[in-house]
Design a protein around this motif. Structure first.
Motif, PDB file in Angstrom:
ATOM      1  N   ASP A 208      39.310  47.638  32.762  1.00 38.33           N
ATOM      2  CA  ASP A 208      38.374  48.081  31.729  1.00 38.33           C
ATOM      3  C   ASP A 208      36.947  48.225  32.250  1.00 38.33           C
ATOM      4  O   ASP A 208      36.154  48.956  31.673  1.00 38.33           O
ATOM      5  CB  ASP A 208      38.364  47.097  30.547  1.00 38.33           C
ATOM      6  N   VAL A 209      36.621  47.502  33.326  1.00 40.30           N
ATOM      7  CA  VAL A 209      35.253  47.534  33.835  1.00 40.30           C
ATOM      8  C   VAL A 209      35.133  48.028  35.276  1.00 40.30           C
ATOM      9  O   VAL A 209      34.113  48.593  35.646  1.00 40.30           O
ATOM     10  CB  VAL A 209      34.559  46.153  33.695  1.00 40.30           C
ATOM     11  N   LEU A 210      36.152  47.802  36.072  1.00 39.26           N
ATOM     12  CA  LEU A 210      36.133  48.216  37.482  1.00 39.26           C
ATOM     13  C   LEU A 210      37.497  48.804  37.843  1.00 39.26           C
ATOM     14  O   LEU A 210      38.241  48.250  38.662  1.00 39.26           O
ATOM     15  CB  LEU A 210      35.807  47.032  38.394  1.00 39.26           C
ATOM     16  N   LEU A 211      37.818  49.910  37.234  1.00 40.41           N
ATOM     17  CA  LEU A 211      39.144  50.523  37.368  1.00 40.41           C
ATOM     18  C   LEU A 211      39.616  50.659  38.825  1.00 40.41           C
ATOM     19  O   LEU A 211      40.758  50.327  39.128  1.00 40.41           O
ATOM     20  CB  LEU A 211      39.175  51.883  36.655  1.00 40.41           C
ATOM     21  N   PRO A 212      38.764  51.114  39.764  1.00 38.95           N
ATOM     22  CA  PRO A 212      39.261  51.264  41.143  1.00 38.95           C
ATOM     23  C   PRO A 212      39.736  49.948  41.771  1.00 38.95           C
ATOM     24  O   PRO A 212      40.565  49.950  42.669  1.00 38.95           O
ATOM     25  CB  PRO A 212      38.060  51.816  41.910  1.00 38.95           C
ATOM     26  N   TRP A 213      39.202  48.811  41.305  1.00 38.47           N
ATOM     27  CA  TRP A 213      39.569  47.532  41.893  1.00 38.47           C
ATOM     28  C   TRP A 213      40.761  46.884  41.189  1.00 38.47           C
ATOM     29  O   TRP A 213      41.329  45.918  41.701  1.00 38.47           O
ATOM     30  CB  TRP A 213      38.371  46.580  41.864  1.00 38.47           C
ATOM     31  N   ALA A 214      41.160  47.388  40.034  1.00 34.85           N
ATOM     32  CA  ALA A 214      42.220  46.768  39.245  1.00 34.85           C
ATOM     33  C   ALA A 214      43.524  46.567  40.020  1.00 34.85           C
ATOM     34  O   ALA A 214      44.135  45.498  39.921  1.00 34.85           O
ATOM     35  CB  ALA A 214      42.458  47.563  37.961  1.00 34.85           C
ATOM     36  N   PRO A 215      43.982  47.542  40.816  1.00 32.55           N
ATOM     37  CA  PRO A 215      45.247  47.322  41.534  1.00 32.55           C
ATOM     38  C   PRO A 215      45.204  46.170  42.540  1.00 32.55           C
ATOM     39  O   PRO A 215      46.241  45.626  42.909  1.00 32.55           O
ATOM     40  CB  PRO A 215      45.488  48.647  42.268  1.00 32.55           C
ATOM     41  N   LEU A 216      44.012  45.793  42.985  1.00 36.96           N
ATOM     42  CA  LEU A 216      43.889  44.715  43.979  1.00 36.96           C
ATOM     43  C   LEU A 216      43.689  43.345  43.343  1.00 36.96           C
ATOM     44  O   LEU A 216      43.756  42.324  44.029  1.00 36.96           O
ATOM     45  CB  LEU A 216      42.722  45.007  44.927  1.00 36.96           C
ATOM     46  N   ALA A 217      43.406  43.312  42.038  1.00 35.86           N
ATOM     47  CA  ALA A 217      43.150  42.041  41.352  1.00 35.86           C
ATOM     48  C   ALA A 217      44.438  41.249  41.201  1.00 35.86           C
ATOM     49  O   ALA A 217      45.492  41.796  40.889  1.00 35.86           O
ATOM     50  CB  ALA A 217      42.521  42.298  39.992  1.00 35.86           C
ATOM     51  N   GLY A 218      44.322  39.934  41.416  1.00 40.38           N
ATOM     52  CA  GLY A 218      45.465  39.052  41.245  1.00 40.38           C
ATOM     53  C   GLY A 218      45.684  38.717  39.777  1.00 40.38           C
ATOM     54  O   GLY A 218      44.817  38.935  38.935  1.00 40.38           O
ATOM     55  N   ALA A 219      46.855  38.173  39.481  1.00 38.11           N
ATOM     56  CA  ALA A 219      47.180  37.773  38.107  1.00 38.11           C
ATOM     57  C   ALA A 219      46.462  36.475  37.761  1.00 38.11           C
ATOM     58  O   ALA A 219      46.347  35.604  38.618  1.00 38.11           O
ATOM     59  CB  ALA A 219      48.678  37.594  37.970  1.00 38.11           C
ATOM     60  N   PRO A 220      45.949  36.347  36.578  1.00 37.37           N
ATOM     61  CA  PRO A 220      45.864  37.369  35.540  1.00 37.37           C
ATOM     62  C   PRO A 220      44.792  38.406  35.896  1.00 37.37           C
ATOM     63  O   PRO A 220      43.737  38.056  36.405  1.00 37.37           O
ATOM     64  CB  PRO A 220      45.479  36.586  34.284  1.00 37.37           C
ATOM     65  N   GLN A 221      45.070  39.668  35.619  1.00 34.02           N
ATOM     66  CA  GLN A 221      44.169  40.762  36.005  1.00 34.02           C
ATOM     67  C   GLN A 221      43.064  40.939  34.967  1.00 34.02           C
ATOM     68  O   GLN A 221      42.915  41.999  34.379  1.00 34.02           O
ATOM     69  CB  GLN A 221      44.948  42.051  36.195  1.00 34.02           C
ATOM     70  N   VAL A 222      42.273  39.873  34.799  1.00 33.91           N
ATOM     71  CA  VAL A 222      41.164  39.903  33.849  1.00 33.91           C
ATOM     72  C   VAL A 222      39.882  39.511  34.576  1.00 33.91           C
ATOM     73  O   VAL A 222      39.915  38.959  35.679  1.00 33.91           O
ATOM     74  CB  VAL A 222      41.398  38.932  32.659  1.00 33.91           C
ATOM     75  N   VAL A 223      38.773  39.812  33.942  1.00 38.22           N
ATOM     76  CA  VAL A 223      37.466  39.393  34.450  1.00 38.22           C
ATOM     77  C   VAL A 223      37.271  37.929  34.059  1.00 38.22           C
ATOM     78  O   VAL A 223      37.637  37.520  32.961  1.00 38.22           O
ATOM     79  CB  VAL A 223      36.350  40.275  33.848  1.00 38.22           C
TER      80      VAL A 223
END
Length: 192
Positions: free
Chosen positions: A53-68
Protein backbone atom coordinates in the motif's frame (compact mmCIF):
# COMPACT_ATOMS: atom_id res chain seq x y z
CA UNK A 1 32.37 14.23 28.89
CA UNK A 2 32.12 10.55 29.72
CA UNK A 3 32.62 7.92 27.06
CA UNK A 4 29.44 6.14 25.96
CA UNK A 5 29.75 2.41 25.31
CA UNK A 6 27.86 1.71 22.10
CA UNK A 7 24.76 -0.45 22.31
CA UNK A 8 24.29 -0.43 18.52
CA UNK A 9 22.81 -3.73 17.39
CA UNK A 10 21.45 -4.64 20.81
CA UNK A 11 17.83 -4.91 21.84
CA UNK A 12 16.14 -2.68 24.35
CA UNK A 13 13.35 -4.73 25.91
CA UNK A 14 10.85 -2.69 27.92
CA UNK A 15 10.63 -3.66 31.57
CA UNK A 16 7.17 -4.08 33.07
CA UNK A 17 7.89 -0.87 35.04
CA UNK A 18 8.20 1.29 31.89
CA UNK A 19 5.18 3.60 32.00
CA UNK A 20 5.40 5.19 28.51
CA UNK A 21 2.53 3.71 26.42
CA UNK A 22 4.64 4.16 23.25
CA UNK A 23 6.96 1.47 24.58
CA UNK A 24 4.67 -0.89 26.52
CA UNK A 25 6.26 -4.35 26.03
CA UNK A 26 8.34 -2.94 23.18
CA UNK A 27 11.41 -4.61 21.72
CA UNK A 28 13.63 -1.94 20.15
CA UNK A 29 16.60 -2.71 17.94
CA UNK A 30 19.22 0.03 18.37
CA UNK A 31 20.51 1.09 14.96
CA UNK A 32 22.79 3.82 16.31
CA UNK A 33 23.98 4.66 19.82
CA UNK A 34 26.73 7.08 20.71
CA UNK A 35 27.38 10.27 22.68
CA UNK A 36 25.11 12.20 20.27
CA UNK A 37 22.07 10.05 21.15
CA UNK A 38 20.34 6.88 20.08
CA UNK A 39 18.08 5.71 17.27
CA UNK A 40 16.20 2.45 16.92
CA UNK A 41 13.03 0.80 15.68
CA UNK A 42 10.34 -1.07 17.59
CA UNK A 43 10.31 -4.60 16.17
CA UNK A 44 6.97 -5.75 17.55
CA UNK A 45 4.40 -3.13 16.44
CA UNK A 46 2.80 -4.33 13.17
CA UNK A 47 0.22 -1.99 11.65
CA UNK A 48 -2.72 -2.97 9.45
CA UNK A 49 -1.08 -1.16 6.49
CA UNK A 50 0.37 -3.48 3.87
CA UNK A 51 3.85 -2.81 2.48
CA UNK A 52 2.29 -2.87 -1.00
CA UNK A 53 0.00 0.00 0.00
CA UNK A 54 2.92 2.36 0.59
CA UNK A 55 6.01 0.89 -1.10
CA UNK A 56 4.67 -1.38 -3.83
CA UNK A 57 8.07 -2.14 -5.47
CA UNK A 58 9.39 -3.49 -2.15
CA UNK A 59 6.33 -5.60 -1.27
CA UNK A 60 7.58 -8.83 -2.91
CA UNK A 61 10.75 -8.70 -0.77
CA UNK A 62 8.96 -8.07 2.55
CA UNK A 63 8.81 -10.95 5.00
CA UNK A 64 5.63 -12.19 6.66
CA UNK A 65 3.63 -10.48 7.90
CA UNK A 66 3.88 -8.17 4.87
CA UNK A 67 2.80 -5.06 6.76
CA UNK A 68 4.45 -1.81 7.79
CA UNK A 69 5.64 -1.74 11.40
CA UNK A 70 5.45 1.33 13.63
CA UNK A 71 9.13 1.88 14.39
CA UNK A 72 8.44 4.41 17.10
CA UNK A 73 6.73 7.66 17.85
CA UNK A 74 9.14 9.90 15.87
CA UNK A 75 8.62 10.86 12.18
CA UNK A 76 5.75 8.48 11.46
CA UNK A 77 5.59 9.84 7.90
CA UNK A 78 9.07 8.53 7.06
CA UNK A 79 10.01 4.94 6.18
CA UNK A 80 13.02 2.86 7.17
CA UNK A 81 13.89 -0.50 5.61
CA UNK A 82 15.71 -3.07 7.69
CA UNK A 83 16.98 -6.30 6.21
CA UNK A 84 19.06 -9.32 7.02
CA UNK A 85 21.73 -10.23 4.49
CA UNK A 86 23.18 -13.67 5.25
CA UNK A 87 26.95 -13.97 5.44
CA UNK A 88 29.66 -11.99 7.15
CA UNK A 89 31.67 -9.08 5.79
CA UNK A 90 35.22 -10.09 4.96
CA UNK A 91 38.14 -7.94 6.06
CA UNK A 92 39.45 -5.76 3.27
CA UNK A 93 36.51 -6.49 0.97
CA UNK A 94 33.46 -4.40 0.24
CA UNK A 95 31.12 -7.38 0.50
CA UNK A 96 27.96 -5.45 1.37
CA UNK A 97 25.45 -5.25 -1.48
CA UNK A 98 24.64 -1.91 -3.09
CA UNK A 99 21.67 -0.26 -1.41
CA UNK A 100 22.30 -1.89 1.98
CA UNK A 101 24.38 -0.59 4.91
CA UNK A 102 25.44 -3.00 7.64
CA UNK A 103 24.40 -1.93 11.14
CA UNK A 104 25.30 -4.97 13.20
CA UNK A 105 26.15 -8.51 12.16
CA UNK A 106 23.85 -9.53 9.30
CA UNK A 107 21.37 -6.71 10.02
CA UNK A 108 21.44 -3.54 7.95
CA UNK A 109 19.52 -0.56 6.60
CA UNK A 110 18.05 -0.63 3.11
CA UNK A 111 18.13 2.40 0.82
CA UNK A 112 14.44 2.50 -0.13
CA UNK A 113 15.28 4.92 -2.96
CA UNK A 114 17.36 2.24 -4.67
CA UNK A 115 15.77 -0.16 -7.16
CA UNK A 116 14.61 -3.30 -5.26
CA UNK A 117 16.21 -5.45 -7.99
CA UNK A 118 19.64 -4.44 -6.65
CA UNK A 119 18.97 -6.33 -3.43
CA UNK A 120 16.45 -8.99 -4.42
CA UNK A 121 19.02 -11.80 -4.66
CA UNK A 122 20.87 -10.78 -1.48
CA UNK A 123 18.14 -10.22 1.11
CA UNK A 124 17.22 -12.88 3.62
CA UNK A 125 14.30 -10.80 4.90
CA UNK A 126 12.99 -7.23 4.77
CA UNK A 127 10.88 -5.19 7.19
CA UNK A 128 9.54 -1.69 6.58
CA UNK A 129 9.10 0.68 9.52
CA UNK A 130 7.12 3.91 9.70
CA UNK A 131 8.96 6.22 12.06
CA UNK A 132 11.63 5.45 14.60
CA UNK A 133 12.48 5.71 18.28
CA UNK A 134 15.00 8.34 19.28
CA UNK A 135 16.78 9.54 22.38
CA UNK A 136 18.87 12.68 22.84
CA UNK A 137 22.37 12.69 24.38
CA UNK A 138 22.29 10.91 27.74
CA UNK A 139 18.53 10.31 27.63
CA UNK A 140 18.70 6.56 27.05
CA UNK A 141 21.45 6.15 29.64
CA UNK A 142 19.18 7.87 32.18
CA UNK A 143 16.31 5.50 31.31
CA UNK A 144 18.66 2.52 31.70
CA UNK A 145 19.70 3.69 35.17
CA UNK A 146 16.01 4.12 36.07
CA UNK A 147 15.38 0.49 35.10
CA UNK A 148 13.12 1.16 32.10
CA UNK A 149 14.91 -1.23 29.73
CA UNK A 150 16.69 -4.57 29.68
CA UNK A 151 19.64 -4.60 27.26
CA UNK A 152 19.81 -7.92 25.43
CA UNK A 153 21.90 -9.26 22.54
CA UNK A 154 19.96 -9.33 19.29
CA UNK A 155 19.68 -12.24 16.90
CA UNK A 156 19.10 -11.79 13.15
CA UNK A 157 15.75 -13.59 13.46
CA UNK A 158 14.43 -10.88 15.79
CA UNK A 159 14.13 -8.46 12.86
CA UNK A 160 11.97 -10.86 10.86
CA UNK A 161 10.01 -12.65 13.59
CA UNK A 162 6.93 -14.22 11.96
CA UNK A 163 5.00 -13.65 15.21
CA UNK A 164 6.01 -10.11 16.20
CA UNK A 165 3.28 -9.76 18.85
CA UNK A 166 5.06 -12.51 20.86
CA UNK A 167 8.58 -11.09 20.42
CA UNK A 168 8.72 -9.45 23.88
CA UNK A 169 8.01 -12.77 25.58
CA UNK A 170 10.19 -14.88 23.27
CA UNK A 171 13.25 -12.61 23.61
CA UNK A 172 12.96 -12.70 27.40
CA UNK A 173 12.23 -16.44 27.49
CA UNK A 174 15.47 -17.28 25.63
CA UNK A 175 17.61 -15.59 28.32
CA UNK A 176 19.54 -17.93 30.60
CA UNK A 177 19.04 -15.90 33.74
CA UNK A 178 16.27 -14.37 35.85
CA UNK A 179 15.02 -12.40 32.84
CA UNK A 180 13.43 -15.60 31.50
CA UNK A 181 10.96 -15.38 34.40
CA UNK A 182 9.91 -11.85 33.37
CA UNK A 183 8.42 -13.37 30.21
CA UNK A 184 5.61 -14.72 32.40
CA UNK A 185 4.75 -11.27 33.78
CA UNK A 186 0.98 -10.75 33.31
CA UNK A 187 -0.27 -8.13 30.86
CA UNK A 188 -2.33 -6.58 33.68
CA UNK A 189 -0.72 -7.28 37.09
CA UNK A 190 -3.82 -6.00 38.91
CA UNK A 191 -5.70 -9.07 37.65
CA UNK A 192 -3.17 -11.39 39.28
Amino acid sequence: MTEVSSLTGRLLVATPALADPNFDRAVVLLLDHDAEGSLGVVLNRPTPVGVGDVLLPWAPLAGAPQVVFQGGPVSLDSALGLAVVPGEARDGEDADPLGWRRVHGAIGLVDLEAPPELLAAELGSLRIFAGYSGWGPGQLEKELVEGAWYVIESEPGDVSSPDPEQLWRSVLRRQRNELAMVATYPDDPSLN
